[in-house]
Design a protein around this motif. Structure first.
Motif, PDB file in Angstrom:
ATOM      1  N   ASP A 378       0.722   7.648  -1.157  1.00 43.92           N
ATOM      2  CA  ASP A 378      -0.356   7.187  -0.286  1.00 43.92           C
ATOM      3  C   ASP A 378      -1.560   8.119  -0.270  1.00 43.92           C
ATOM      4  O   ASP A 378      -2.484   7.918   0.513  1.00 43.92           O
ATOM      5  CB  ASP A 378       0.163   7.009   1.152  1.00 43.92           C
ATOM      6  CG  ASP A 378       1.025   5.763   1.306  1.00 43.92           C
ATOM      7  OD1 ASP A 378       0.752   4.781   0.593  1.00 43.92           O
ATOM      8  OD2 ASP A 378       1.963   5.787   2.121  1.00 43.92           O
ATOM      9  N   THR A 379      -1.577   9.134  -1.113  1.00 42.17           N
ATOM     10  CA  THR A 379      -2.706  10.069  -1.139  1.00 42.17           C
ATOM     11  C   THR A 379      -3.678   9.777  -2.275  1.00 42.17           C
ATOM     12  O   THR A 379      -4.645  10.515  -2.458  1.00 42.17           O
ATOM     13  CB  THR A 379      -2.200  11.516  -1.278  1.00 42.17           C
ATOM     14  OG1 THR A 379      -1.603  11.696  -2.575  1.00 42.17           O
ATOM     15  CG2 THR A 379      -1.182  11.846  -0.197  1.00 42.17           C
ATOM     16  N   LEU A 380      -3.438   8.719  -3.039  1.00 43.49           N
ATOM     17  CA  LEU A 380      -4.255   8.458  -4.229  1.00 43.49           C
ATOM     18  C   LEU A 380      -5.631   7.900  -3.890  1.00 43.49           C
ATOM     19  O   LEU A 380      -6.574   8.060  -4.656  1.00 43.49           O
ATOM     20  CB  LEU A 380      -3.528   7.480  -5.151  1.00 43.49           C
ATOM     21  CG  LEU A 380      -2.180   7.957  -5.717  1.00 43.49           C
ATOM     22  CD1 LEU A 380      -1.514   6.824  -6.496  1.00 43.49           C
ATOM     23  CD2 LEU A 380      -2.375   9.174  -6.602  1.00 43.49           C
ATOM     24  N   LYS A 398      -6.630  -4.271   1.980  1.00 47.85           N
ATOM     25  CA  LYS A 398      -6.706  -4.287   3.440  1.00 47.85           C
ATOM     26  C   LYS A 398      -6.197  -5.637   3.931  1.00 47.85           C
ATOM     27  O   LYS A 398      -6.640  -6.679   3.447  1.00 47.85           O
ATOM     28  CB  LYS A 398      -8.146  -4.061   3.920  1.00 47.85           C
ATOM     29  CG  LYS A 398      -8.727  -2.710   3.512  1.00 47.85           C
ATOM     30  CD  LYS A 398      -7.944  -1.551   4.094  1.00 47.85           C
ATOM     31  CE  LYS A 398      -8.545  -0.215   3.688  1.00 47.85           C
ATOM     32  NZ  LYS A 398      -7.729   0.914   4.167  1.00 47.85           N
ATOM     33  N   ALA A 399      -5.259  -5.623   4.844  1.00 46.49           N
ATOM     34  CA  ALA A 399      -4.656  -6.861   5.335  1.00 46.49           C
ATOM     35  C   ALA A 399      -4.774  -6.943   6.850  1.00 46.49           C
ATOM     36  O   ALA A 399      -4.760  -5.917   7.542  1.00 46.49           O
ATOM     37  CB  ALA A 399      -3.181  -6.925   4.931  1.00 46.49           C
ATOM     38  N   SER A 400      -4.884  -8.156   7.355  1.00 47.80           N
ATOM     39  CA  SER A 400      -5.021  -8.363   8.794  1.00 47.80           C
ATOM     40  C   SER A 400      -4.444  -9.712   9.160  1.00 47.80           C
ATOM     41  O   SER A 400      -4.431 -10.637   8.356  1.00 47.80           O
ATOM     42  CB  SER A 400      -6.503  -8.308   9.196  1.00 47.80           C
ATOM     43  OG  SER A 400      -6.672  -8.696  10.544  1.00 47.80           O
ATOM     44  N   THR A 401      -3.959  -9.821  10.401  1.00 47.61           N
ATOM     45  CA  THR A 401      -3.518 -11.121  10.917  1.00 47.61           C
ATOM     46  C   THR A 401      -4.618 -11.773  11.747  1.00 47.61           C
ATOM     47  O   THR A 401      -4.457 -12.895  12.210  1.00 47.61           O
ATOM     48  CB  THR A 401      -2.267 -10.965  11.796  1.00 47.61           C
ATOM     49  OG1 THR A 401      -2.578 -10.069  12.868  1.00 47.61           O
ATOM     50  CG2 THR A 401      -1.111 -10.418  10.986  1.00 47.61           C
ATOM     51  N   LEU A 409     -11.576   2.550   6.157  1.00 46.85           N
ATOM     52  CA  LEU A 409     -11.342   3.268   4.909  1.00 46.85           C
ATOM     53  C   LEU A 409     -10.894   4.680   5.256  1.00 46.85           C
ATOM     54  O   LEU A 409     -11.564   5.388   6.006  1.00 46.85           O
ATOM     55  CB  LEU A 409     -12.613   3.328   4.064  1.00 46.85           C
ATOM     56  CG  LEU A 409     -12.985   2.058   3.301  1.00 46.85           C
ATOM     57  CD1 LEU A 409     -14.337   2.225   2.628  1.00 46.85           C
ATOM     58  CD2 LEU A 409     -11.928   1.725   2.265  1.00 46.85           C
ATOM     59  N   GLY A 410      -9.754   5.069   4.713  1.00 54.16           N
ATOM     60  CA  GLY A 410      -9.259   6.417   4.941  1.00 54.16           C
ATOM     61  C   GLY A 410     -10.038   7.446   4.130  1.00 54.16           C
ATOM     62  O   GLY A 410     -10.767   7.114   3.194  1.00 54.16           O
ATOM     63  N   GLU A 413      -9.484   7.365   0.406  1.00 47.83           N
ATOM     64  CA  GLU A 413     -10.097   6.208  -0.254  1.00 47.83           C
ATOM     65  C   GLU A 413     -11.584   6.437  -0.502  1.00 47.83           C
ATOM     66  O   GLU A 413     -12.109   6.103  -1.576  1.00 47.83           O
ATOM     67  CB  GLU A 413      -9.879   4.962   0.610  1.00 47.83           C
ATOM     68  CG  GLU A 413      -8.398   4.589   0.737  1.00 47.83           C
ATOM     69  CD  GLU A 413      -8.077   3.832   2.003  1.00 47.83           C
ATOM     70  OE1 GLU A 413      -9.018   3.369   2.681  1.00 47.83           O
ATOM     71  OE2 GLU A 413      -6.882   3.704   2.334  1.00 47.83           O
ATOM     72  N   VAL A 414     -12.269   7.037   0.479  1.00 52.05           N
ATOM     73  CA  VAL A 414     -13.691   7.343   0.307  1.00 52.05           C
ATOM     74  C   VAL A 414     -13.873   8.393  -0.783  1.00 52.05           C
ATOM     75  O   VAL A 414     -14.761   8.292  -1.635  1.00 52.05           O
ATOM     76  CB  VAL A 414     -14.299   7.820   1.644  1.00 52.05           C
ATOM     77  CG1 VAL A 414     -15.752   8.240   1.445  1.00 52.05           C
ATOM     78  CG2 VAL A 414     -14.207   6.713   2.690  1.00 52.05           C
ATOM     79  N   GLU A 415     -13.026   9.418  -0.781  1.00 50.32           N
ATOM     80  CA  GLU A 415     -13.126  10.456  -1.800  1.00 50.32           C
ATOM     81  C   GLU A 415     -12.911   9.875  -3.192  1.00 50.32           C
ATOM     82  O   GLU A 415     -13.629  10.213  -4.137  1.00 50.32           O
ATOM     83  CB  GLU A 415     -12.102  11.562  -1.535  1.00 50.32           C
ATOM     84  CG  GLU A 415     -12.441  12.445  -0.334  1.00 50.32           C
ATOM     85  CD  GLU A 415     -11.396  13.516  -0.102  1.00 50.32           C
ATOM     86  OE1 GLU A 415     -10.366  13.503  -0.815  1.00 50.32           O
ATOM     87  OE2 GLU A 415     -11.601  14.354   0.786  1.00 50.32           O
TER      88      GLU A 415
END
Length: 425
Positions: A378-380, A398-401, A409-410, A413-415
């Motif tokens: 999860d660090t990629l 990204k998923a949502s109900t 964005l973590g 992910e931005v990096e």
């Protein structure tokens, strides 16, 4: 030479006019492949000439690295079968699988550095021969007569299914037996954790497993109660037969009003449990529910037909003092289930468009709940990676109900987005 005209005259004196004009037209070209292709000069020949003249060679290694990764992504399952087949005898003999576990990650299978000076594109037959050379060098010779098992991916899937189907029942039996003995039930791993641990020992690649194998593994790893008979038969344990676990209805069936006792998620009006032992079943239900139209959606980014307007942020007296935004309460267990459902859908969608098996493209930690292979990270800064020719595509899911129209964005992910290099999107 002081100008382009002098250079042209110098070339014309040594070549015909058309060839001189062609060479002069390539002076501004900065793409070596297009330049040498226009001159019909192979890369290997050009590099030999440049070495003779003391000039730097043209190295195409970066392109080869992407092409090799694309080939490996498509052929990793076949290579996994080759490695497994070489150790079937070892497995049947009950010998340690340490070397098999090391080799199934294909250590040392890399592009040949010499290719960068000789080829623009890597032919498939060259890559196949390179992989064959790796197997001859690294793997023990196969037995003279050998029955090849089913593909590793199929057997692994069957084994993980078995663990998820039978371990919850074994847990119920252990708890009932311990309760009858007046002993407290210990904390047990989830079915996913058991499958992952067995996979780490190489036990899920050779043949389907049954309850007896699962119990033997639990005993060997201290998860089976001391003194408890190695069986799941209630009569042998002095117990009444427990009620059967409710089966999951097939996809497309009429929704049932069943309400799980624990946390759940709605799929087509039916509540599905989302506890640790139920996430794989959730993933299978979501995958089975996908329609051909959903899977056919184009992978090319589209433009919304109407601009999306941001929602007005919730304000309150307390929130006003802190900037006017109220954070939505988070439920980690529900977030995990929703995220898994989204990634399962995207895994199927990507496989439909690029032909890459999900186990080869799925990189996030959530794959653990489906594949149980310990390979997620999860660090990629992305969840899926597709090698598409010379391009590398990174997908963040990204998923949502709901329909809030917002996602987070973590930092990783931005990096990752800021660090994209040539050929990576």
């Amino acid at each position: 030479m002081h100008d382009r005209g002098e250079l042209h005259d110098w070339l014309v004196a040594r070549l015909d006019v058309d060839r001189a004009d062609q060479l002069l037209g390539l002076v501004e070209e900065n793409d070596w492949q297009r330049m040498l292709s226009a001159l019909c000069v192979p890369l290997a020949e050009a590099n030999r000439a440049r070495q003779t003249l003391g000039l730097p060679t043209v190295d195409n290694a970066e392109t080869h690295r992407r092409q090799f990764q694309a080939w490996l992504q498509q052929n990793r399952a076949r290579m996994a079968d080759r490695v497994r087949d070489a150790y079937v005898t070892t497995h049947k003999a009950g010998a340690p699988l340490t070397e098999y576990i090391r080799l199934r990650s294909l250590p040392g299978l890399e592009p040949d550095p010499r290719w960068g000076l000789e080829h623009w594109d890597l032919p498939v037959d060259l890559l196949d021969a390179h992989a064959e050379e790796w197997t001859v060098t690294h793997l023990p010779p196969p037995p003279a007569r050998q029955h090849h098992p089913r593909p590793v991916a199929e057997i692994h899937e069957d084994c993980v299914d078995t663990i998820h189907a039978r371990f919850p029942r074994l847990r119920i039996g252990m708890e009932a037996w311990l309760n009858r003995q007046g002993r407290e039930a210990p904390s047990l791993p989830s079915a996913t954790e058991v499958a992952s641990a067995m996979n780490a020992e190489g036990l899920l690649d050779f043949e389907p497993i049954g309850t007896r194998t699962l119990i033997a593994w639990l005993q060997a790893h201290g998860h089976w109660p001391a003194g408890m008979p190695a069986t799941d038969r209630a009569a042998d344990l002095g117990l009444h037969e427990p009620p059967p676990l409710p089966p999951s209805p097939p996809a497309g069936s009429t929704p049932l009003p069943a309400a799980p006792s624990g946390p759940s998620l709605l799929l087509n009006g039916r509540a599905l449990p989302i506890g640790p032992d139920h996430l794989r079943d959730l993933a299978q239900q979501v995958a089975a529910d996908l329609t051909s139209a959903q899977l056919a959606a184009s992978p090319q980014p589209g433009t919304p037909s109407t601009p999306a307007l941001p929602r007005q942020r919730t304000t309150s007296a307390a929130a006003g003092r802190g900037g006017g935004y109220r954070a939505v309460p988070r439920d980690p267990q529900r977030d995990r289930a929703v995220g898994l459902a989204g990634e399962v859908a995207v895994a199927a969608w990507l496989e439909q468009h690029y032909g890459v098996p999900r186990e080869a493209s799925w990189k996030s930690g959530l794959r653990q709940h489906v594949l149980a292979d310990g390979a997620g990270d999860d660090t990629l800064g992305y969840d899926f990676l597709i090698h598409d020719g010379d391009r590398t595509l990174l997908y963040e899911v990204k998923a949502s109900t709901g329909d809030r129209g917002e996602f987070e964005l973590g930092e990783s992910e931005v990096e990752r987005a800021n660090e994209l290099v040539h050929g990576r999107r």
